[in-house]
Design a protein around this motif. Sequence first.
Motif, mmCIF file in Angstrom:
data_model
loop_
_atom_site.group_PDB
_atom_site.id
_atom_site.type_symbol
_atom_site.label_atom_id
_atom_site.label_comp_id
_atom_site.label_asym_id
_atom_site.label_seq_id
_atom_site.Cartn_x
_atom_site.Cartn_y
_atom_site.Cartn_z
ATOM 1 N N TYR A 14 -0.832 0.905 -3.286
ATOM 2 C CA TYR A 14 -2.141 0.276 -3.427
ATOM 3 C C TYR A 14 -2.261 -0.974 -2.558
ATOM 4 C CZ TYR A 14 -6.177 -2.111 -5.279
ATOM 5 O OH TYR A 14 -7.373 -2.768 -5.386
ATOM 6 N N TYR B 160 -5.501 6.190 -7.972
ATOM 7 C CA TYR B 160 -4.066 6.244 -8.265
ATOM 8 C C TYR B 160 -3.628 7.681 -8.510
ATOM 9 C CZ TYR B 160 -3.777 1.174 -8.789
ATOM 10 O OH TYR B 160 -3.780 -0.178 -8.557
ATOM 11 N N LEU C 246 -3.174 5.345 -13.025
ATOM 12 C CA LEU C 246 -2.475 4.099 -13.340
ATOM 13 C C LEU C 246 -2.162 4.017 -14.830
ATOM 14 C CD1 LEU C 246 -1.299 1.396 -12.463
ATOM 15 C CD2 LEU C 246 -3.607 0.424 -12.674
ATOM 16 N N ALA D 96 0.972 -1.746 -10.506
ATOM 17 C CA ALA D 96 -0.335 -1.439 -9.923
ATOM 18 C C ALA D 96 -0.333 -1.617 -8.402
ATOM 19 C CB ALA D 96 -1.414 -2.299 -10.556
ATOM 20 N N ALA E 260 2.045 1.241 -6.806
ATOM 21 C CA ALA E 260 1.770 2.648 -7.120
ATOM 22 C C ALA E 260 1.025 3.328 -5.976
ATOM 23 C CB ALA E 260 0.960 2.735 -8.409
ATOM 24 N N VAL F 230 -1.672 5.526 -4.071
ATOM 25 C CA VAL F 230 -3.094 5.822 -4.171
ATOM 26 C C VAL F 230 -3.491 6.710 -3.000
ATOM 27 C CG1 VAL F 230 -3.709 3.690 -5.384
ATOM 28 C CG2 VAL F 230 -3.742 3.736 -2.888
#
Length: 82
Positions: free
Chosen positions: A14, A30, A34, A58, A61, A63
């Motif tokens: 991200y 995501y 998420l 976050a 992660a 995306v």
Amino acid sequence: MAAETLEVGDVGPYAVQAAKSNPNKLVLVYIPALSALLARATELKGKPLSEAEIQKIASQAEVVAAPKEVADAVIQQRGGTR
């Protein structure tokens, strides 16, 4: 040096994808959601995550960049979670 431009289908953490220029107003989704990542991390830890842990997950992660219509469909299919 100009920032990279976010393109449909770009995949990565991200924080990396969010730093790109986004003139086409793509949405970062995501993969997996998420909420699923945070639930699993909480399960593994055995207690609630700290705000710092949540932010780290976050930002790191994966995306994928998608047009709003596609992102909305994915989010709706997931029950409203990005």
